[in-house]
Scaffold this motif. Structure first.
Motif, short mmCIF file in Angstrom:
data_model
loop_
_atom_site.label_atom_id
_atom_site.label_comp_id
_atom_site.label_asym_id
_atom_site.label_seq_id
_atom_site.Cartn_x
_atom_site.Cartn_y
_atom_site.Cartn_z
N ARG A 29 -56.83 -36.27 -11.50
CA ARG A 29 -56.25 -37.06 -12.59
C ARG A 29 -55.00 -36.34 -13.10
N PRO A 30 -54.10 -37.08 -13.74
CA PRO A 30 -52.92 -36.44 -14.35
C PRO A 30 -53.35 -35.53 -15.51
N MET A 31 -52.61 -34.46 -15.73
CA MET A 31 -52.90 -33.57 -16.86
C MET A 31 -51.68 -32.73 -17.19
N HIS A 32 -51.72 -32.12 -18.37
CA HIS A 32 -50.64 -31.22 -18.78
C HIS A 32 -51.04 -29.78 -18.46
N GLY A 33 -50.12 -28.86 -18.63
CA GLY A 33 -50.33 -27.47 -18.23
C GLY A 33 -51.52 -26.79 -18.88
N TYR A 34 -51.64 -26.93 -20.20
CA TYR A 34 -52.75 -26.26 -20.88
C TYR A 34 -54.09 -26.87 -20.48
N TRP A 48 -61.62 -16.87 -14.21
CA TRP A 48 -60.18 -16.97 -13.95
C TRP A 48 -59.58 -17.92 -14.96
N LYS A 49 -58.67 -17.40 -15.75
CA LYS A 49 -57.94 -18.22 -16.71
C LYS A 49 -56.46 -17.91 -16.51
N PRO A 50 -55.78 -18.73 -15.70
CA PRO A 50 -54.37 -18.45 -15.46
C PRO A 50 -53.56 -18.55 -16.75
N SER A 51 -52.55 -17.74 -16.85
CA SER A 51 -51.71 -17.73 -18.04
C SER A 51 -50.67 -18.85 -17.95
N PRO A 52 -50.09 -19.22 -19.09
CA PRO A 52 -48.99 -20.18 -19.04
C PRO A 52 -47.85 -19.67 -18.14
N GLY A 53 -47.69 -18.35 -18.07
CA GLY A 53 -46.65 -17.76 -17.21
C GLY A 53 -46.93 -17.91 -15.73
N ALA A 54 -48.14 -18.30 -15.38
CA ALA A 54 -48.47 -18.61 -13.98
C ALA A 54 -48.47 -20.12 -13.75
N ILE A 55 -48.97 -20.88 -14.71
CA ILE A 55 -49.10 -22.33 -14.54
C ILE A 55 -47.75 -23.04 -14.60
N TYR A 56 -46.95 -22.76 -15.64
CA TYR A 56 -45.72 -23.53 -15.82
C TYR A 56 -44.68 -23.32 -14.73
N PRO A 57 -44.47 -22.11 -14.24
CA PRO A 57 -43.55 -21.97 -13.10
C PRO A 57 -44.08 -22.69 -11.85
N THR A 58 -45.40 -22.70 -11.68
CA THR A 58 -45.98 -23.41 -10.54
C THR A 58 -45.75 -24.91 -10.68
N LEU A 59 -45.94 -25.44 -11.89
CA LEU A 59 -45.67 -26.87 -12.12
C LEU A 59 -44.19 -27.19 -11.83
N GLU A 74 -48.28 -38.96 -25.40
CA GLU A 74 -48.68 -38.42 -26.71
C GLU A 74 -47.95 -37.12 -27.03
N GLY A 75 -46.66 -37.09 -26.70
CA GLY A 75 -45.83 -35.93 -27.01
C GLY A 75 -46.00 -34.76 -26.07
N LYS A 76 -46.77 -34.93 -25.00
CA LYS A 76 -46.99 -33.85 -24.05
C LYS A 76 -46.47 -34.26 -22.68
N LYS A 77 -46.06 -33.27 -21.92
CA LYS A 77 -45.59 -33.51 -20.56
C LYS A 77 -46.81 -33.50 -19.64
N VAL A 78 -47.16 -34.67 -19.12
CA VAL A 78 -48.32 -34.82 -18.25
C VAL A 78 -47.81 -34.99 -16.82
N PHE A 79 -48.45 -34.27 -15.90
CA PHE A 79 -48.01 -34.28 -14.51
C PHE A 79 -48.95 -35.10 -13.65
#
Length: 164
Positions: A29-34, A48-59, A74-79
């Motif tokens: 399903r679509p979802m945002h980074g967090y 395993w809890k990836p950091s935003p510094g790992a997730i956002y560059p990957t996105l 809803e104001g969030k970037k959903v991928f």
């Protein structure tokens, strides 16, 4: 220090694992980074809890490769996966999910303990957010007592039967 358990590095995975995890999640399903971070943490029982510094560059990389596309919701970037992204996710379908690998080393007891601890943290966060001052004060007492009891267990004779 003598007698201490070895420290384990928690949650650190290589970029390929993050990429694979994100593609597998977005195939569902679509979802945002967090949301992706939370899903990976939940599915690995907190191992395993990836950091935003790992997730956002990957996105960003997956977007640059044309495998995902962002949309505002809803104001969030959903991928979401593109057609090429769905094809890439299908190629990964037979591979074990990286969050399964991350939690594979956990025994049943450790996984259950982590799940219980995360549930407790979630409840405490809710009390802190929406609870009254009296509820927050009582929650502190409960948490302090639980911490003392847990450390007390470690101080006990490990060969003693806890049911005695």
């Amino acid at each position: 220090m003598a007698g201490m358990a070895p420290m384990r590095r928690r949650g650190r995975r290589d970029r390929g694992d993050v990429r694979t995890a994100v593609l597998k999640l977005l195939a569902e399903r679509p979802m945002h980074g967090y949301e992706a971070i939370r899903e990976i943490s939940d599915r690995s029982s907190g191992a395993w809890k990836p950091s935003p510094g790992a997730i956002y560059p990957t996105l960003q990389l997956l977007e640059d490769e044309g495998l995902i596309t962002p949309a505002e919701s809803e104001g969030k970037k959903v991928f979401s996966l593109t057609d090429a992204g769905r094809a890439a996710a299908e190629e990964l379908a037979e591979r074990p999910a990286p969050w399964d690998d991350a939690s594979a080393g956990l025994g049943d007891g450790e996984a259950s303990l982590r799940q219980s601890a995360f549930g407790l943290m979630s409840a405490a966060r809710e009390i802190g957010t929406v609870g009254t001052a009296a509820q927050q004060e009582k929650a502190v007492e409960i948490l302090d007592e639980a911490r003392r009891k847990l450390y007390g267990m470690l101080a006990e004779d490990p060969s003693a039967d806890p049911g005695e």
